[in-house]
Design an enzyme around this catalytic site. Structure first.
Site, PDB file in Angstrom:
ATOM      1  CB  SER A  98      23.499 -16.270 -31.733  1.00 54.43           C
ATOM      2  OG  SER A  98      24.232 -16.159 -30.547  1.00 54.43           O
ATOM      3  CG  ASP A 140      25.777 -12.776 -32.089  1.00 53.19           C
ATOM      4  OD1 ASP A 140      26.274 -13.660 -31.358  1.00 53.19           O
ATOM      5  OD2 ASP A 140      24.701 -12.213 -31.821  1.00 53.19           O
ATOM      6  CG  ASP A 174      25.514 -12.258 -28.368  1.00 54.80           C
ATOM      7  OD1 ASP A 174      26.065 -13.361 -28.577  1.00 54.80           O
ATOM      8  OD2 ASP A 174      24.271 -12.099 -28.454  1.00 54.80           O
ATOM      9  CG  ASP A 220      28.253 -16.021 -29.694  1.00 48.99           C
ATOM     10  OD1 ASP A 220      28.830 -14.919 -29.627  1.00 48.99           O
ATOM     11  OD2 ASP A 220      27.011 -16.129 -29.587  1.00 48.99           O
TER      12      ASP A 220
END
Length: 443
Positions: free
Chosen positions: A102, A244, A246, A242
């Site tokens: 992440s 990833d 999400d 960010d």
């Protein structure tokens, strides 16, 4: 529930050291496969990843583990976490895996698991996987004639782009100039395509990943470059994702940063007016700003709070039938369209409101005045929170604040940190409370 591997968002750690080794990744796959084989048919799992160098280490290890259990593996390549969730359902897969840490730096990596419904696994299922990992994983290996196969889904990016665009309900972004910061992460192909194909002029930042620059001075956790680019290019707004994709943090046309709480407030206010807010409720976490709670109360919207982590928000939303929830950090869940945090779809919902109201984002997002918040992170193991001196310091600080503020002290589920947050009308008082608790933890 004490867990050896899983935190608040999957398994995470420094790549090539436990638990982020090829050996552990293979064990995770083998253990999870045993839980999700549910009948006499060829099972399948989809695997996506972000742009970290260590993805090349973990992807084949996971693939091997699933193949050993007779599962076919569909490799997606670099795609956002929500794309894995969506494609798990779309492809009728038995489970999905996202390889990502992440917002963490490139040295870290992680493994997030999804069930066939596209939802992140519950604490109970994660505990079951851990228990299986401690046992004899080779006991139910399939015969060599029944091994799974691996293939690559070439149009994974295109499928997700079209899915995201469809949530915009046929509207267009023509005439809008948008800065998009991809954090050199999983959305570097997807995000610019979505906004450009919908008609926007896109000024692209941090979309040249090299395996080591993910989240480095860019993206949702370092928004300065995005904010400055909005002003320098006279753009209408900025979007920062960010690693990833999400999470979503935005900036209005003046470069002012807009966090998850402010974006939730904007959407909740408009959806409540339009009777689109299911169960007239919003779900957030204990880190949410008290100002958001006051606003929602003033317009008759019920507020529910959960532990930190977007999967806990999703669980509560499903329980009460809500369709809007999220975290101050930018995990925004629009359950009419996605069952996990999705930065791109969240941005489109905000843009839809801006388009329909014909307001600038600075005006549209001027919804509530945030209550002062102070947060500090201390490098320490979670066990420190069991110390009586630390518990006493927290209790004393809460007692002093009373009903004029809130204090949250928790172990990070993704890093070896203790996060101390206080909020209230008196900024000096909450700063003192945080400092006192941090001093006891350090001692």
């Amino acid at each position: 529930m004490t867990r050896k591997y899983f935190g608040t968002d999957g398994i995470r750690g420094i790549a090539n050291t436990e638990p982020m080794t090829a050996d552990t990744a293979m064990k995770v796959a083998m253990a999870a496969a045993g839980l999700f084989r549910r009948g006499d048919y060829k099972h399948r799992v989809v695997i996506g990843k972000d742009t970290r160098l260590s993805g090349y280490l973990l992807e084949p290890a996971l693939t091997s583990g699933f193949i050993a259990k007779g599962m076919d593996v569909i490799l997606l390549g670099p795609v956002p976490t929500p794309a894995v969730s969506m494609l798990t359902k779309s492809l009728r897969a038995d489970m999905g895996v996202m390889i990502s840490a992440s917002h963490n730096p490139y040295q870290d990596n992680g493994i997030k698991l999804f069930g066939p419904d596209g939802l992140k696994l519950s604490d109970e299922l994660e505990k079951s996987i851990e228990e299986r990992m401690e046992g004899d994983l080779s006991a139910d290996n399939v015969l060599s004639s029944e091994l799974g196969r691996a293939s690559r889904l070439e149009d994974a990016v295109g499928r997700y782009v079209e899915y995201a665009k469809a949530t915009f309900n046929g509207a267009r972004l023509d005439g809008l100039k948008i800065v998009v910061d991809c954090a050199n992460g999983a959305a570097y192909k997807v995000a610019p395509e979505v906004f450009w194909e919908l008609g926007a002029e896109v000024i692209l930042l941090s979309a040249a990943p090299n395996g080591k620059n993910i989240n480095h001075n860019c993206g949702a956790t370092a928004t300065k470059a995005m904010q400055e680019a909005v002003v320098a290019n006279n753009a209408d707004l900025g979007i920062a994702l960010d690693g990833d994709a999400d999470r979503l943090i935005m900036a209005d046309e003046t470069g002012r940063k807009l966090d998850g709480d402010q974006l939730i407030a904007l959407v909740a206010k408009h959806w409540a007016k339009q009777n689109k807010l299911k169960n007239n409720s919003v779900v957030v976490t204990q880190m949410s700003n008290m100002g958001l709670g006051k606003l929602l109360s003033s317009i008759g919207v019920k507020l529910y709070k959960t532990a930190v982590g977007d999967r806990y928000v999703v669980e509560k939303m499903r329980e009460i039938g809500a369709n809007l929830g999220g975290e101050q950090s930018g995990h925004l869940i629009f359950s009419d369209y996605a069952c996990t945090g999705d930065g791109i779809i969240a941005a489109l919902q905000v843009l839809s409101i801006v388009r329909n109201s014909q307001e600038k984002l600075s005006t549209a997002c001027n919804v509530f005045e945030p209550i002062p918040q102070v947060m500090k992170s201390i490098a320490a193991d979670r066990s420190i929170l069991e110390q009586k001196t630390v518990q006493a310091a927290i209790d004393a600080a809460k007692k002093r604040l009373g009903d004029k503020g809130e204090i949250s002290v928790r172990a990070s589920g993704t890093e070896k940190l203790i996060r101390v947050m206080a909020q209230g009308e008196d900024e000096k008082q909450i700063s003192m409370a945080v400092d006192e608790i941090c001093a006891v933890i350090k001692a």
